[in-house]
Design an enzyme around this catalytic site. Sequence first.
Site, PDB file in Angstrom:
ATOM      1  N   ASP A   7      45.248  30.156  56.466  1.00  0.00           N
ATOM      2  CA  ASP A   7      44.037  30.945  56.581  1.00  0.00           C
ATOM      3  C   ASP A   7      44.400  32.370  56.165  1.00  0.00           C
ATOM      4  OD1 ASP A   7      41.366  31.638  57.402  1.00  0.00           O
ATOM      5  OD2 ASP A   7      42.237  32.496  59.214  1.00  0.00           O
ATOM      6  N   ASP A   9      42.140  35.740  56.769  1.00  0.00           N
ATOM      7  CA  ASP A   9      41.744  36.860  57.612  1.00  0.00           C
ATOM      8  C   ASP A   9      42.301  36.724  59.025  1.00  0.00           C
ATOM      9  OD1 ASP A   9      40.197  38.132  55.586  1.00  0.00           O
ATOM     10  OD2 ASP A   9      38.679  36.582  55.877  1.00  0.00           O
ATOM     11  N   ASP A 182      44.332  31.743  62.811  1.00  0.00           N
ATOM     12  CA  ASP A 182      44.117  32.530  64.030  1.00  0.00           C
ATOM     13  C   ASP A 182      42.886  32.087  64.799  1.00  0.00           C
ATOM     14  OD1 ASP A 182      41.655  34.849  63.610  1.00  0.00           O
ATOM     15  OD2 ASP A 182      42.329  33.686  61.889  1.00  0.00           O
TER      16      ASP A 182
END
Length: 220
Positions: A7, A9, A182
């Site tokens: 991922d 961001d 996250d």
Amino acid sequence: MQLALFDLDNTLLAGDSDFQWGQFLIEQGLLNREEHLEKNLQFYEDYKAGKLDIYAFLEFQLKPLSQHPRSFLNELHTRYMQEKIAPMITDKARALVEKHRANGDLLMIITATNSFVTGPIAKAFGIDNLIGTLPEEIDGQFTGRSTGVPSFQEGKITRLNSWLEARGQTLQDFEQSWFYSDSHNDLPLMKLVDKPVAVDPDPTLKAYAEGEGWPVISLR
């Protein structure tokens, strides 16, 4: 061969590239600060809460791209990379990517943020493979709409499977598959790979990862 999915961001980046693109456009005088910031913050809170309307968000996110020529947007993006993105790329994030590269793994960034914003960021990490939400383009001009399946939540699985199918592969063809994220929004894909890793996770993902015995790391 192993597959390493990242991922972007708040995972590889110590911040959110999409949110910062909006902030950058505000600072350039191209968006109304009060109107855009309020909506941007609300969408961001919806995302963190797991209740983001991805299509409403994409309509909001992609509209500014339709208001300027592509050449001007490219010039803006170069400054955005210097001012906003470079400070969010940590040594730990680069080291993680290089560890997988040295292992000979196939590398990919898979993100809900659109590919115009994220394409140059993937290149900054030296990662050739990117799945991002696709902004529609007609005759070299962005329309302000998206096309195809947004790479968000279960959409990441759909887009990844399509990409692998085009290569004549499936996820099961890899000796091991990794996914670093996250966000609890990425749980659908994290549950499919062999090696899910929670990176500076939100509280929901952290609790889930700890319950499952998944690694929890920080790249900050």
